[in-house]
Enzyme design. Structure first.
Site, PDB file in Angstrom:
ATOM      1  N   SER A 140      38.707  12.844  -7.521  1.00 22.16           N
ATOM      2  CA  SER A 140      37.885  11.981  -6.679  1.00 22.16           C
ATOM      3  C   SER A 140      38.820  11.055  -5.918  1.00 22.16           C
ATOM      4  CB  SER A 140      36.911  11.196  -7.569  1.00 22.16           C
ATOM      5  OG  SER A 140      36.215  10.238  -6.801  1.00 22.16           O
ATOM      6  N   LYS A 166      37.093  15.773  -4.034  1.00 18.44           N
ATOM      7  CA  LYS A 166      35.925  14.976  -3.625  1.00 18.44           C
ATOM      8  C   LYS A 166      36.413  13.751  -2.877  1.00 18.44           C
ATOM      9  CE  LYS A 166      33.229  11.841  -6.487  1.00 18.44           C
ATOM     10  NZ  LYS A 166      32.394  11.672  -7.686  1.00 18.44           N
ATOM     11  N   LYS A 168      35.482  10.095  -1.084  1.00 21.51           N
ATOM     12  CA  LYS A 168      34.512   9.008  -0.945  1.00 21.51           C
ATOM     13  C   LYS A 168      34.286   8.770   0.537  1.00 21.51           C
ATOM     14  CE  LYS A 168      33.924   7.889  -5.285  1.00 21.51           C
ATOM     15  NZ  LYS A 168      32.599   7.880  -5.927  1.00 21.51           N
ATOM     16  N   ASP A 194      31.239  11.996  -1.576  1.00 19.59           N
ATOM     17  CA  ASP A 194      30.401  11.109  -2.395  1.00 19.59           C
ATOM     18  C   ASP A 194      30.194   9.816  -1.621  1.00 19.59           C
ATOM     19  OD1 ASP A 194      29.128   9.593  -4.314  1.00 19.59           O
ATOM     20  OD2 ASP A 194      30.683   9.793  -5.840  1.00 19.59           O
ATOM     21  N   GLU A 219      27.332  14.020  -2.543  1.00 19.84           N
ATOM     22  CA  GLU A 219      26.863  13.298  -3.722  1.00 19.84           C
ATOM     23  C   GLU A 219      26.221  11.973  -3.313  1.00 19.84           C
ATOM     24  OE1 GLU A 219      30.006  13.138  -6.614  1.00 19.84           O
ATOM     25  OE2 GLU A 219      29.078  11.525  -7.760  1.00 19.84           O
ATOM     26  N   ASP A 244      23.887  11.402  -8.462  1.00 19.53           N
ATOM     27  CA  ASP A 244      24.656  10.679  -9.482  1.00 19.53           C
ATOM     28  C   ASP A 244      23.811   9.455  -9.876  1.00 19.53           C
ATOM     29  OD1 ASP A 244      26.414   8.919 -10.791  1.00 19.53           O
ATOM     30  OD2 ASP A 244      28.059   9.119  -9.383  1.00 19.53           O
ATOM     31  N   LYS A 268      26.799  11.679 -16.211  1.00 22.02           N
ATOM     32  CA  LYS A 268      27.708  10.676 -16.779  1.00 22.02           C
ATOM     33  C   LYS A 268      26.996  10.074 -17.976  1.00 22.02           C
ATOM     34  CE  LYS A 268      29.746   9.143 -12.385  1.00 22.02           C
ATOM     35  NZ  LYS A 268      29.734   8.070 -11.353  1.00 22.02           N
ATOM     36  N   GLY A 296      33.008  10.876 -13.595  1.00 21.31           N
ATOM     37  CA  GLY A 296      33.939   9.940 -14.224  1.00 21.31           C
ATOM     38  C   GLY A 296      33.691   8.539 -13.717  1.00 21.31           C
TER      39      GLY A 296
END
Ligand code: OSB
Ligand code: MG
Length: 387
Positions: A140, A166, A168, A194, A219, A244, A268, A296
């Site tokens: 990530s 991934k 952000k 995400d 995400e 998420d 998670k 995570g």
């Protein structure tokens, strides 16, 4: 069999600097303030657990300080010196009369799972019913200063073996960044984004432009409570939506599936109140043919051990945010540190009882800035903070 029971609970705060600043749409972090729990069985065994709440309430309402309060005031007293038939009984007890605080609850509940595994001398992964011997890993990447910087990080990740990259994103740092990363990783490599809830339905056209990059998923584009709006958005996107923040218990996973709010779930345990709920969400998704992966929260090696054990359940088929210790820390608080194979897998330590790694208590002592010990009410005075 020795009974499942904890007579002393110690809360600790450690500070662990990240090797690099991690930025998401709603905030950034440079040093993790981590709440660790030490659970002591009357016969000697000790289990360590980690609360994933951050320093600020930018991911969810909880923080390390609200979790500390919840454990000290309500959750600790509910479980201390109480004998449980098994770790699957904890979630119900912790939910009784206490709303919210899932990350605080999860830390306690997960500690009991580890304690049960220790007492039975089996690995946590086996105790949970896991079967996958290795789990694919994704990285990530936080928001970077420029698309070029992100492209560099993304190509490094591919060379290291990560099976998913991934990124952000947030409004204003999306299309050009994703384009640069797609160019860097090549047309076939697993790429995902995400948004951490940074968009609204008014951004639908902007999000549709991301379809061109053939992402594995987007995400959490919209707000936590937006299951209906996510369904509207999913109907207009080719890219699968992964939820998420929105999935906070089994019912939200069922609602997501019923409404068509997305096609993938990031599980998670901290977000859903513990391993029992995480496993149940995994099962609901599996029954509907929906793949899941383990997310995570920039955990230390202790929290990571729980995630790796969870991710050994058979429907965790997509790469999880289970990066090796070196990605985050100069030095982790467990031994051996978590590693990744050259082809991007983390090996599940099925043959080691409990967490599967040793907790480095000396190092934790060095990093500890705050301690509080909870003993059963009645056996001593009210919980006493240490200096
Ligand atoms: O949304 O998945 C997220 C970290 C902090 C808060 C939220 C998220 C994340 C990550 C980090 O993406 C994943 C990791 O631990 O490597
Ligand atoms: Mg996320």
């Amino acid at each position: 069999m020795t009974s499942l029971r904890v007579d002393r609970l110690v809360l600790r705060e450690i500070r662990l600097p990240l090797r690099e600043r991690f930025e998401i749409s709603s905030g950034w972090v440079e040093e993790r303030r981590i709440l660790l729990l030490e659970l002591h069985h009357p016969d000697g065994p000790v289990a360590w657990a980690e609360c994933v709440a951050g320093e600020r309430p930018n991911y969810s309402p909880e923080t390390i300080d609200t979790a500390w309060l919840a454990i000290r005031e309500w959750l600790g007293p509910k479980v201390l010196a109480h004998t449980f038939p098994g770790p699957d009984a904890l979630a119900g007890t912790l939910a009784d009369g206490i709303r919210g605080h899932p990350m605080a609850k999860a830390a306690v509940e997960m500690g009991f799972w580890c304690m049960a595994a220790e007492l039975e001398q089996v690995s946590l992964a086996r105790r949970l019913g896991g079967t996958l011997e290795r789990v694919p890993v994704g990285i990530s990447l936080g928001i970077q200063g420029s698309p070029g910087d992100l492209a560099t990080k993304a190509s490094e990740a591919v060379v290291q073996g990560y099976r998913k990259v991934k990124l952000k994103i947030r409004p204003g740092a999306d299309h050009d960044y994703v384009a640069a990363a797609r160019e860097a990783v090549g047309p076939e490599h697993g790429l995902a984004v995400d948004a951490n809830a940074a968009y609204t339905l008014a951004d639908t056209e902007e999000l549709r432009r991301l379809d061109d990059f053939h992402l594995m998923m987007i995400e959490q584009p919209l707000a936590t409570g937006d299951l209906v709006r996510h369904a509207e958005l999913q109907a207009r996107l080719q890219t699968p939506i992964c939820l998420d923040e929105s999935i906070v218990h089994v019912a939200s996973a069922e609602d997501m599936i019923a409404l068509g709010s997305g096609r993938i779930i990031n599980v998670k345990p901290g977000r859903v109140g513990g391993l029992l709920a995480a496993r149940a969400i995994h099962g609901v998704a599996e029954a509907h043919g929906m793949p899941v992966w383990c997310g995570g929260m920039l955990e230390s090696g202790i929290g990571r051990a729980y995630n790796v054990a969870l991710a050994s359940l058979r429907n965790f088929t997509l790469p999880g945010d289970l990066s090796p210790s070196r990605r985050y820390w100069e030095r982790d608080i467990v031994e051996p540190e978590w590693t990744m194979t050259g082809d991007g897998f983390v090996v599940v330590p099925f043959d080691v009882p409990g967490l599967g790694v040793d907790v480095n208590v000396d190092r934790i002592d060095d990093l500890t800035v705050r301690t509080e010990e909870l003993a059963p009410r009645g056996s001593s005075d009210s919980p006493a903070p240490s200096p």
